[in-house]
Design an enzyme around this catalytic site. Sequence first.
Site, PDB file in Angstrom:
ATOM      1  N   GLU A 143       0.828  -1.208   0.000  1.00 20.62           N
ATOM      2  CA  GLU A 143       0.000   0.000   0.000  1.00 20.62           C
ATOM      3  C   GLU A 143       0.861   1.255   0.000  1.00 20.62           C
ATOM      4  O   GLU A 143       0.507   2.263  -0.635  1.00 20.62           O
ATOM      5  CB  GLU A 143      -0.934  -0.004   1.207  1.00 20.62           C
ATOM      6  N   ASP A 292      -4.020  -9.779  -7.869  1.00 17.09           N
ATOM      7  CA  ASP A 292      -4.392  -9.023  -9.058  1.00 17.09           C
ATOM      8  C   ASP A 292      -3.290  -8.196  -9.707  1.00 17.09           C
ATOM      9  O   ASP A 292      -2.973  -8.366 -10.885  1.00 17.09           O
ATOM     10  CB  ASP A 292      -5.600  -8.141  -8.758  1.00 17.09           C
ATOM     11  N   GLU A 402     -19.533  -5.505  -3.876  1.00 16.23           N
ATOM     12  CA  GLU A 402     -18.156  -5.926  -3.627  1.00 16.23           C
ATOM     13  C   GLU A 402     -17.878  -7.286  -4.264  1.00 16.23           C
ATOM     14  O   GLU A 402     -16.771  -7.529  -4.751  1.00 16.23           O
ATOM     15  CB  GLU A 402     -17.888  -5.970  -2.118  1.00 16.23           C
ATOM     16  N   GLU A 447     -12.373   0.170  -9.839  1.00 19.10           N
ATOM     17  CA  GLU A 447     -11.981  -0.801 -10.872  1.00 19.10           C
ATOM     18  C   GLU A 447     -12.916  -0.833 -12.076  1.00 19.10           C
ATOM     19  O   GLU A 447     -12.461  -1.018 -13.212  1.00 19.10           O
ATOM     20  CB  GLU A 447     -11.856  -2.202 -10.259  1.00 19.10           C
TER      21      GLU A 447
END
EC number: 3.2.1.-
Length: 544
Positions: A143, A292, A402, A447
Amino acid sequence: MLVRRSRVAVAFVLACAFYLFHRALSSGSGPMGSGFAIPRDTRIQYPFREKGINARDAKKAEAVKEVMKRTWKLYKEKAWGFDEIKPVSGKYRNSRNGWGATIIDSMTTTAIMGLTDAFADQYDWVVNRVDFNKAEGLVDPFETTIRYLGALVSTVDLLEAGIISPPSPSFRRNILKQAKTLADNLGPGFDTPTGMIWPRINFTEARGMDMYGRRHQHAIVHLARAGSHWLEYSTLSHLTGDKTYLDNSTKAWDCLVSNKRGVPWPGILESPRSIWTGLPVGTTRTLGAPDDSHYEYLIKAHLLAPKSSTNNYARRWYQAMTSAQKHLSSAAKSQTNPHTFLLSYSKDRYENNMGHLTCFIGGNILLGAKYLSQSSLFSFGEALIEGCHHSYASMPSKIGPESWSWMPRESHLRPPHFPGPVTLSQREMYEKTGIWATATNYNLRPEVVESYFYGWRITGEEKYRRWAWEAFEAIVKATETEWGYSEVDDVTRVRKEGNLRDTSESFWSAETLKYLYLIFEDPELCSLDEWVFNTEAHPLKRRL
């Protein structure tokens, strides 16, 4: 004489075979991927100007900018210096080590939108206020790299490209000094036998740790954490001339990208992995979280620096996407809504569940398939974007959940009978739309609109802008509060009362609003032919 000629002929054939094999490996055909070739010069973005298309929608771009201006104003008023505002209560919280995540993560958004006053505040914070030598709690290098370090190096690229005026003559030196300080403090995270990064770093002790603050030989890391540093560190090395950062990130990724062990599905690795050996300790194969952005960065690494030794990254991406198309693609059984989604695979079983986070992949596939001229993959990417759009269109709020499930049409998958909808509301939704929500919250995630951005910029098809505007209006309507924009608890409900989570992570302003703005602004702004976006939507200048 005949024997000698025969030997010469054999030697000639073997030499030719070796040459062709070596050439196949270097070009990407043969064992590394049939039909794969690295292009010399490929335009990615749709030629709007050459087609005489006025691709800027000033009214809609300004509407997105107004939401960003309101987001910034309220954050500055109620939560300045903290990582996030709590948009329902007007309070604040630190979730990213107390360095002011919203301030730094949204620097590139204010730069791109031309919000010079906000950018000046952010610049002052970075060079005069924040101390990257100290951290609240353990530091998450994944992050921290994508949000903080990515923002800092991207800001230098944007300023040098003239997208915003430098706030001081020494801006480059000042920002890079902070970027180097942060990267140097992250450096101990790479101290493992494989070079794969520890999941956490203790800045006080300058030591890598597992997620619970322990140091041992059984620590594991998922693919995204192991493989999502290269863009940021490579750019930092390019800007500073210090190869240490590039070397660290390359080694951290090497046992994944250059994996010599055979895998059942070429390009798709099992996860998680041991940071001590690099070997898998789990059986999950997915393009979604928590793996991902490893796959996302494979093609983007090559696009960022195609003249360096990145051909293998593009080759691995191609392998992974063709494997996903073959093994993970699934059509919904519904006759009226036979949309395409992505399965996951673990412990010899497929899982018919897909998350909002996975919806980045449609746009990523369009990006790589256009560059590599792979029409079949391109159609696959378009189908996945359509499927993610359906997750939005199916919800009463017109915002995607989600995660959701569907009944796969493919008869060969294991298990032969997938779990169906459980609750009455899930059954009703499935009968109406062909999917049902398995986690109903919306976390202000980017996304889906990210994939719309790539769809619009690469194809020029108006439907992507239409979908983006519909998403923008639905999101603002559902999330707007007195003090900002909040996560939603249940997208299957239309009423706002009692349906907000009082949380707003920095990617709301760093990613979601940036992608929406760029969809409606002039496409020459951060053109895909000149820029690569990291997984936090920070644009990095391509080194062509």
